[in-house]
Design an enzyme around this catalytic site. Structure first.
Site, PDB file in Angstrom:
ATOM      1  N   THR A 125       0.820  -1.210   0.000  1.00 31.72           N
ATOM      2  CA  THR A 125       0.000   0.000   0.000  1.00 31.72           C
ATOM      3  C   THR A 125       0.856   1.262   0.000  1.00 31.72           C
ATOM      4  O   THR A 125       2.013   1.248   0.456  1.00 31.72           O
ATOM      5  CB  THR A 125      -0.913   0.007   1.236  1.00 31.72           C
ATOM      6  OG1 THR A 125      -1.598   1.254   1.330  1.00 31.72           O
ATOM      7  CG2 THR A 125      -0.110  -0.176   2.519  1.00 31.72           C
ATOM      8  N   ASP A 126       0.261   2.358  -0.470  1.00 32.83           N
ATOM      9  CA  ASP A 126       0.935   3.654  -0.391  1.00 32.83           C
ATOM     10  C   ASP A 126       0.999   4.180   1.038  1.00 32.83           C
ATOM     11  O   ASP A 126       1.785   5.090   1.339  1.00 32.83           O
ATOM     12  CB  ASP A 126       0.263   4.682  -1.298  1.00 32.83           C
ATOM     13  CG  ASP A 126      -1.232   4.879  -1.033  1.00 32.83           C
ATOM     14  OD1 ASP A 126      -1.778   4.223  -0.128  1.00 32.83           O
ATOM     15  OD2 ASP A 126      -1.860   5.674  -1.764  1.00 32.83           O
ATOM     16  N   GLU A 127       0.208   3.612   1.932  1.00 29.19           N
ATOM     17  CA  GLU A 127       0.147   4.131   3.305  1.00 29.19           C
ATOM     18  C   GLU A 127       1.448   3.927   4.074  1.00 29.19           C
ATOM     19  O   GLU A 127       1.657   4.569   5.110  1.00 29.19           O
ATOM     20  CB  GLU A 127      -1.035   3.527   4.049  1.00 29.19           C
ATOM     21  CG  GLU A 127      -2.370   3.900   3.428  1.00 29.19           C
ATOM     22  CD  GLU A 127      -3.565   3.549   4.299  1.00 29.19           C
ATOM     23  OE1 GLU A 127      -3.464   3.712   5.527  1.00 29.19           O
ATOM     24  OE2 GLU A 127      -4.587   3.128   3.746  1.00 29.19           O
TER      25      GLU A 127
ATOM     26  N   TYR B 254      -2.082  -0.387  10.972  1.00 27.79           N
ATOM     27  CA  TYR B 254      -2.200  -1.052   9.674  1.00 27.79           C
ATOM     28  C   TYR B 254      -0.997  -0.768   8.792  1.00 27.79           C
ATOM     29  O   TYR B 254      -0.324  -1.677   8.289  1.00 27.79           O
ATOM     30  CB  TYR B 254      -3.479  -0.609   8.957  1.00 27.79           C
ATOM     31  CG  TYR B 254      -3.445  -0.884   7.468  1.00 27.79           C
ATOM     32  CD1 TYR B 254      -3.295  -2.190   6.990  1.00 27.79           C
ATOM     33  CD2 TYR B 254      -3.528   0.156   6.542  1.00 27.79           C
ATOM     34  CE1 TYR B 254      -3.230  -2.441   5.620  1.00 27.79           C
ATOM     35  CE2 TYR B 254      -3.468  -0.097   5.179  1.00 27.79           C
ATOM     36  CZ  TYR B 254      -3.318  -1.391   4.722  1.00 27.79           C
ATOM     37  OH  TYR B 254      -3.252  -1.636   3.380  1.00 27.79           O
TER      38      TYR B 254
ATOM     39  N   LYS C 141       2.059  -3.267   7.355  1.00 24.70           N
ATOM     40  CA  LYS C 141       2.389  -3.455   5.941  1.00 24.70           C
ATOM     41  C   LYS C 141       3.839  -3.049   5.658  1.00 24.70           C
ATOM     42  O   LYS C 141       4.531  -3.686   4.856  1.00 24.70           O
ATOM     43  CB  LYS C 141       1.432  -2.659   5.055  1.00 24.70           C
ATOM     44  CG  LYS C 141       0.013  -3.186   5.036  1.00 24.70           C
ATOM     45  CD  LYS C 141      -0.088  -4.597   4.478  1.00 24.70           C
ATOM     46  CE  LYS C 141       0.156  -4.653   2.983  1.00 24.70           C
ATOM     47  NZ  LYS C 141      -0.098  -6.015   2.431  1.00 24.70           N
TER      48      LYS C 141
END
Length: 355
Positions: free
Chosen positions: A133-135, A159, A163
């Site tokens: 993810t970009d997060e 979260y 990741k």
């Protein structure tokens, strides 16, 4: 490189199930491994079951013996790893599951695949593609340049931290063991089969039910929106063309404020849905207290995948959003059973005291 036997983890989830459909005809054997937690829905793949080469296995990626058995029994040469706990709000209220699935589960898969790859003589065509993810990159200011593959990691939620941890493990297995791994970091996905806790399906369902549309804070948070079918095409391109050890950002070139998306969804529903409980639907918009550590803006620099692999998104956001709304209108039988008592309880706990 062309996979003959693929294991897809989390293949009953949103992005995973779309990729299963995209990839099925490109792999002689396709095994879907999914624990069928709340966001996994086996019914999404019901029309594929019984087809030649397709097998569904209900199980946890943390079960090392099960993973090893599947790799050996089906001579797996490619893993596409979608399985993850992925909702930021749930990670705030219950982070343990995110560490277990996203970190321990990824480690378990890597170890099993490494031993399987080594036992086969380290074939060059094997691949382990980790979907992230970009997060992991944190939050951008309004004038900051978009995230690139070299942007330092700065996760702000349990979260995104989980990741980030799994990304680091995948990278380490390439550099330490030579395992042929790949990492993709995607922006916010939208499209069919998305569980209705995420922004777009949540708003679609709530409009159809005449329920409030909860918008965090001032609604000015910006996300880069990627149609799930564009994402599937990008993953295929990375699998078939990228060198092991590479990382690619995948985005849709659609930076939109949350409140603008909600307003667009309201207008589309007013236009395309019959007999809504409340019209105009914008009356349902309700601003609620912001989530802790809410990242302000994400944006993806996708120049590397464009230049290296010749991929670019095909969906413009207006068309993709209209098609997505049409899908939720036409598929009540898919999403209505998901609104279980557990879902209702979670929804009330999340939004009930944020007014």
């Amino acid at each position: 490189m062309q996979s003959q036997n693929t294991l897809i983890t989390g293949g009953a989830g949103f992005i995973g199930s779309n990729f299963v459909r995209h990839w099925q005809q490109k792999s002689a054997t396709l095994i879907v491994l999914d624990a069928l937690t709340y966001a996994g829905n086996r019914a999404t793949l019901s029309d594929l079951e019984g087809q030649k080469g397709f097998h569904f296995v209900e199980g946890d990626i943390c079960e090392a013996q099960l993973v090893a058995h599947l790799l050996a029994t089906h001579a797996i040469d490619t893993i596409v790893h979608f399985a993850a706990e992925s909702h930021v709000d749930r990670s705030i209220s219950g982070p343990a599951a995110f560490i277990q699935t996203n970190v321990v589960g990824t480690f378990t898969l890597l170890e099993a695949f490494r031993h399987h790859w080594e036992a086969q003589g380290k074939p060059e065509h094997f691949r382990f593609l980790h979907v992230s993810t970009d997060e992991v990159f944190g939050s951008l200011g309004s004038e900051d340049p978009a995230f690139s593959e070299t942007t330092p990691y700065a996760p702000n939620s349990p979260y995104s931290a989980s990741k980030a941890g799994s990304d680091h493990l995948v990278r380490a297995y390439f550099h330490t063991y030579g395992l042929p791994t790949l990492i993709t970091n995607c922006s916010n996905n939208y499209g069919p089969y998305q569980f209705p806790e995420k922004l777009i399906p949540l708003m679609c369902v709530n409009i159809l039910l005449g329920k409030p549309l909860p918008v965090y804070g001032d609604g000015q948070n910006i996300r880069d929106w990627l149609h799930v079918k564009d994402h599937c095409r990008a993953i295929e391109r990375v699998l078939l063309q990228a060198r092991p050890g590479e990382t690619y950002n995948i985005g849709g070139n659609n930076q939109v404020k949350n409140i603008e998306i909600v307003e667009q969804l309201c207008d589309l529903m007013d236009s395309d849905a019959a007999e809504l409980p409340v019209t105009p639907a914008r009356q349902l918009i309700t601003f609620v207290r912001d989530r802790p550590g809410h990242d302000r803006r994400y944006a993806m620099d996708i120049s590397k995948i464009q230049q290296d692999l010749g991929w670019q998104p095909q969906y413009d956001f207006a068309t993709g959003l209209k098609q997505t709304v049409a899908w939720y209108l036409a598929n009540r039988r898919w999403w209505q059973p998901l609104l279980s008592s557990e879902y209702q309880g979670y929804y009330e706990a999340l939004y009930g005291d944020r007014g």
